[in-house]
Design a protein around this motif. Sequence first.
Motif, PDB file in Angstrom:
ATOM      1  N   ASN A  59       0.806  -1.223   0.000  1.00 34.26           N
ATOM      2  CA  ASN A  59       0.000   0.000   0.000  1.00 34.26           C
ATOM      3  C   ASN A  59       0.836   1.268   0.000  1.00 34.26           C
ATOM      4  N   LYS A  60       2.151   1.146   0.148  1.00 33.66           N
ATOM      5  CA  LYS A  60       2.988   2.338   0.096  1.00 33.66           C
ATOM      6  C   LYS A  60       2.837   3.015  -1.258  1.00 33.66           C
ATOM      7  N   PRO A  61       2.773   4.352  -1.290  1.00 35.04           N
ATOM      8  CA  PRO A  61       2.562   5.061  -2.561  1.00 35.04           C
ATOM      9  C   PRO A  61       3.552   4.688  -3.660  1.00 35.04           C
ATOM     10  N   LYS A  62       4.820   4.432  -3.292  1.00 44.24           N
ATOM     11  CA  LYS A  62       5.803   4.140  -4.343  1.00 44.24           C
ATOM     12  C   LYS A  62       5.490   2.840  -5.075  1.00 44.24           C
ATOM     13  N   PHE A  63       4.844   1.873  -4.382  1.00 42.20           N
ATOM     14  CA  PHE A  63       4.500   0.625  -5.051  1.00 42.20           C
ATOM     15  C   PHE A  63       3.187   0.752  -5.813  1.00 42.20           C
ATOM     16  N   GLN A  64       2.352   1.694  -5.424  1.00 45.08           N
ATOM     17  CA  GLN A  64       1.167   1.985  -6.223  1.00 45.08           C
ATOM     18  C   GLN A  64       1.590   2.589  -7.565  1.00 45.08           C
ATOM     19  N   GLN A  65       2.625   3.435  -7.532  1.00 40.30           N
ATOM     20  CA  GLN A  65       3.089   4.090  -8.743  1.00 40.30           C
ATOM     21  C   GLN A  65       3.997   3.188  -9.571  1.00 40.30           C
ATOM     22  N   ASP A  66       4.790   2.357  -8.902  1.00 44.16           N
ATOM     23  CA  ASP A  66       5.722   1.482  -9.605  1.00 44.16           C
ATOM     24  C   ASP A  66       5.595   0.072  -9.041  1.00 44.16           C
ATOM     25  N   PRO A  67       4.555  -0.674  -9.439  1.00 41.58           N
ATOM     26  CA  PRO A  67       4.328  -2.009  -8.853  1.00 41.58           C
ATOM     27  C   PRO A  67       5.475  -2.973  -9.109  1.00 41.58           C
ATOM     28  N   ASP A  68       6.221  -2.791 -10.204  1.00 41.16           N
ATOM     29  CA  ASP A  68       7.293  -3.725 -10.516  1.00 41.16           C
ATOM     30  C   ASP A  68       8.448  -3.646  -9.525  1.00 41.16           C
ATOM     31  N   ALA A  69       8.493  -2.597  -8.709  1.00 43.73           N
ATOM     32  CA  ALA A  69       9.552  -2.478  -7.715  1.00 43.73           C
ATOM     33  C   ALA A  69       9.270  -3.308  -6.470  1.00 43.73           C
ATOM     34  N   PRO A 318       8.515  -9.526 -12.019  1.00 45.07           N
ATOM     35  CA  PRO A 318       9.837  -9.755 -11.450  1.00 45.07           C
ATOM     36  C   PRO A 318      10.927  -9.953 -12.489  1.00 45.07           C
ATOM     37  N   LEU A 319      10.576  -9.925 -13.767  1.00 46.02           N
ATOM     38  CA  LEU A 319      11.530 -10.235 -14.822  1.00 46.02           C
ATOM     39  C   LEU A 319      12.354  -8.992 -15.198  1.00 46.02           C
ATOM     40  N   PRO A 320      13.569  -9.188 -15.684  1.00 47.83           N
ATOM     41  CA  PRO A 320      14.440  -8.055 -16.047  1.00 47.83           C
ATOM     42  C   PRO A 320      14.102  -7.503 -17.427  1.00 47.83           C
ATOM     43  N   VAL A 321      12.939  -6.896 -17.574  1.00 48.48           N
ATOM     44  CA  VAL A 321      12.510  -6.367 -18.867  1.00 48.48           C
ATOM     45  C   VAL A 321      13.411  -5.214 -19.287  1.00 48.48           C
ATOM     46  N   VAL A 322      13.605  -5.078 -20.595  1.00 50.14           N
ATOM     47  CA  VAL A 322      14.525  -4.047 -21.109  1.00 50.14           C
ATOM     48  C   VAL A 322      13.847  -3.101 -22.084  1.00 50.14           C
ATOM     49  N   GLU A 323      12.615  -3.388 -22.444  1.00 57.54           N
ATOM     50  CA  GLU A 323      11.910  -2.563 -23.432  1.00 57.54           C
ATOM     51  C   GLU A 323      11.078  -1.494 -22.739  1.00 57.54           C
ATOM     52  N   GLU A 324      11.275  -0.234 -23.118  1.00 58.91           N
ATOM     53  CA  GLU A 324      10.488   0.863 -22.573  1.00 58.91           C
ATOM     54  C   GLU A 324       9.111   0.882 -23.240  1.00 58.91           C
ATOM     55  N   VAL A 325       8.093   1.193 -22.447  1.00 60.86           N
ATOM     56  CA  VAL A 325       6.725   1.258 -22.952  1.00 60.86           C
ATOM     57  C   VAL A 325       6.143   2.610 -22.564  1.00 60.86           C
ATOM     58  N   ASP A 326       5.706   3.389 -23.559  1.00 59.73           N
ATOM     59  CA  ASP A 326       5.196   4.734 -23.282  1.00 59.73           C
ATOM     60  C   ASP A 326       3.844   4.707 -22.578  1.00 59.73           C
ATOM     61  N   ASN A 327       3.022   3.744 -22.922  1.00 54.69           N
ATOM     62  CA  ASN A 327       1.677   3.656 -22.355  1.00 54.69           C
ATOM     63  C   ASN A 327       1.621   2.496 -21.361  1.00 54.69           C
ATOM     64  N   PRO A 328       1.628   2.761 -20.047  1.00 50.77           N
ATOM     65  CA  PRO A 328       1.609   1.667 -19.063  1.00 50.77           C
ATOM     66  C   PRO A 328       0.338   0.825 -19.122  1.00 50.77           C
ATOM     67  N   ASN A 329      -0.738   1.367 -19.712  1.00 51.34           N
ATOM     68  CA  ASN A 329      -1.973   0.598 -19.839  1.00 51.34           C
ATOM     69  C   ASN A 329      -1.829  -0.578 -20.810  1.00 51.34           C
ATOM     70  N   ARG A 330      -0.713  -0.611 -21.556  1.00 51.87           N
ATOM     71  CA  ARG A 330      -0.511  -1.702 -22.508  1.00 51.87           C
ATOM     72  C   ARG A 330       0.209  -2.902 -21.879  1.00 51.87           C
ATOM     73  N   LEU A 331       0.626  -2.799 -20.627  1.00 50.97           N
ATOM     74  CA  LEU A 331       1.341  -3.901 -19.984  1.00 50.97           C
ATOM     75  C   LEU A 331       0.364  -4.887 -19.354  1.00 50.97           C
ATOM     76  N   LEU A 332       0.649  -6.157 -19.530  1.00 52.25           N
ATOM     77  CA  LEU A 332      -0.193  -7.210 -18.970  1.00 52.25           C
ATOM     78  C   LEU A 332       0.695  -8.414 -18.632  1.00 52.25           C
ATOM     79  N   GLU A 333       0.404  -9.046 -17.492  1.00 57.01           N
ATOM     80  CA  GLU A 333       1.153 -10.233 -17.097  1.00 57.01           C
ATOM     81  C   GLU A 333       0.288 -11.492 -17.153  1.00 57.01           C
ATOM     82  N   PHE A 334       0.936 -12.587 -17.458  1.00 56.31           N
ATOM     83  CA  PHE A 334       0.391 -13.919 -17.240  1.00 56.31           C
ATOM     84  C   PHE A 334       1.171 -14.526 -16.075  1.00 56.31           C
TER      85      PHE A 334
END
Length: 465
Positions: A59-69, A318-334
Motif C-alpha cells: 500500500n505504500k505510494p511508491k508501489f502503487q506508482q511502480d508495482p514492478d519495484a 519480477p523479470l528483467p525487462v529491457v523494453e520501454e513502454v510509453d503507455n503503461p496501460n498496454r502492460l499485462l502479465e500472465f
Amino acid sequence: MRILDLPNQTTDTQADVVIVGSGPIGVSCAIRFARKGLSVAVLEQGEAVTEPPGFHLRNKPKFQQDPDAFFGAVDPFLQPIMALDQDAVLPGIADTAAIGGQGVLWTNNCPRASVFERFDALSDAQWNDYYSEAETALQVTIDAATGSRVGANIKERLLPGLREEGRTLQSLPFSGHRAGGGGLHFAGTADLLTAVDREVLERIRIYAPALAQKLLTKNGKVTGVAVRTGDASDRVLSAGIILIAGGALGTPRLLHKSGIRPDALGRGFSFHALHFAQLVLSPELASTPARDDVPPRYWVAPTENAPWHIQVLRDTCPLPVVEEVDNPNRLLEFQAFLPVEFNEGNSLSFHDDGNVSVTYSYSKDDRKQMQRLEEDIRHLGEKLGPWRKGGEPVWVPAGTSHLVGTCRMDCEGASGVTDRNAKVHGFDNLYLAGAGLIPAPVAVNPTLTALALAFRACDHALQSS
C-alpha cells in the motif's frame, strides 16, 4: 493492532487460546475465538516491517506508482531455505518473520479451489460455507477490477476460445478493496483487526517479538508454549487450546523442535511451479495514456483437462525487462501456477540450529504438464500482443511458490500429521492452521483454502474444549 511485551514474571501467563503466528490465518482464527468469548494470546517472532504494524507493504505510494519495484523490496524480509541436493530444481521457498506474517507481503489473490480439486476434509456444503466465511474474514472483493476498459477488451478477445475448451475467464477475487484513482488497497492483518468490535479486540493480545521455541507436552496435551522474548528472557504461556499458524515452514519446524515427529512431517509436499510472462497489448486493446483506467484482474480457473491456474492481470513483474513502454496501460502479465505432484521423496529436513533444508525433483508427469502449460500461455498471449523484451514466458525459480502439505492432514489413501479437523494425532488440544495442512495438489492460491480449513479447526476446538 496492539503489540505487547510478555509480562515480566516467572509464573505462567494464562490465556484460553495461544496462537503461534500473526499472519492473516492466525489473526482470523484469533478473532473467531475471541468472538466466542475466549481470551487469545498471539505470538509473533518478528518485528514490524510496516507502519502501522501489520499494514500491507504494497500500500505504500511508491508501489502503487511502480508495482514492478515490489518484488525487490520484499527480498530482505524473506529467508530462503537450503537445498540438500544442489542438482535439484528448486522453487523459491522462503520463510518470513514479521508482525502480520506474510500478510504484509502476499499478493492477496483469493480464488476458491475448483470442485474437482477439493479433497475429503469437508463435504461440498461445508466447503462452500467455510469458503464464504473465509472470504468475509479476509475482506475479499470478488470483482476488484470492475470498470476496467482494458480488461473488458481482453475478456472479449480471450473468452470465446476459452469457452470452446470448456474454460472461462472470470474476475480474480482479491483480499482488499478499490482505492482512489483506480488503484487497490491490499488488506493486511491490521485491516482485519481494525474491522473487529472493540469488545472482541480487547480479548486478543499480540506479543512481539516472541519466539515460540518449544511446545511443552504431557500425557497427550500441550501444557504450555516456551517463548523467547525480545530481551532474550524466557516465558511460558499456557492455554486450553494451542493453534500453530506459523507458515508452511515454521509450523513443522516448531513441531520437530518439540519432539512431535510423525512420519508424515515434512514429507510429500507440493508447490506451485510458476510460469511468468509480460506482454505489450496491441494498441486497440489498451486505453490511451491520458485516460485513467482500472488495471485488469482476471483468472482462468483450472479444469481436469487443464489443471493449472492462470492469472491475467496487470500487477507486478519480477523479470528483467529491457523494453520501454510509453503507455503503461498496454502492460499485462500472465502468472500461471502448476500444482506439482505429491511425492514422498519430496521432503524437508530439520536441523538442530532451526534451519530447514529441502530435497526435491519434478516427476515425469510434472514435466509433461509444464510443456502443456507453456503451449497454453503462448496460445493465449498471441491473441493479445507481443511479449515485452525481457518479459518472454519463463519458469521463475524465485518468488512465491505456495508450498503446501509440509504438515498435511489425513486424506483418502494417506495418513498425515493431523486428522481431518486439523488436530495433531496423539494430542487433545493441539491444532494446526495454514497451507502446510493441504494434503493434495491445488492449483489456486492456497490462502483461502487454508483459512477454510483453519476455521474448521477452530470450530472443532471450541466444541471439544
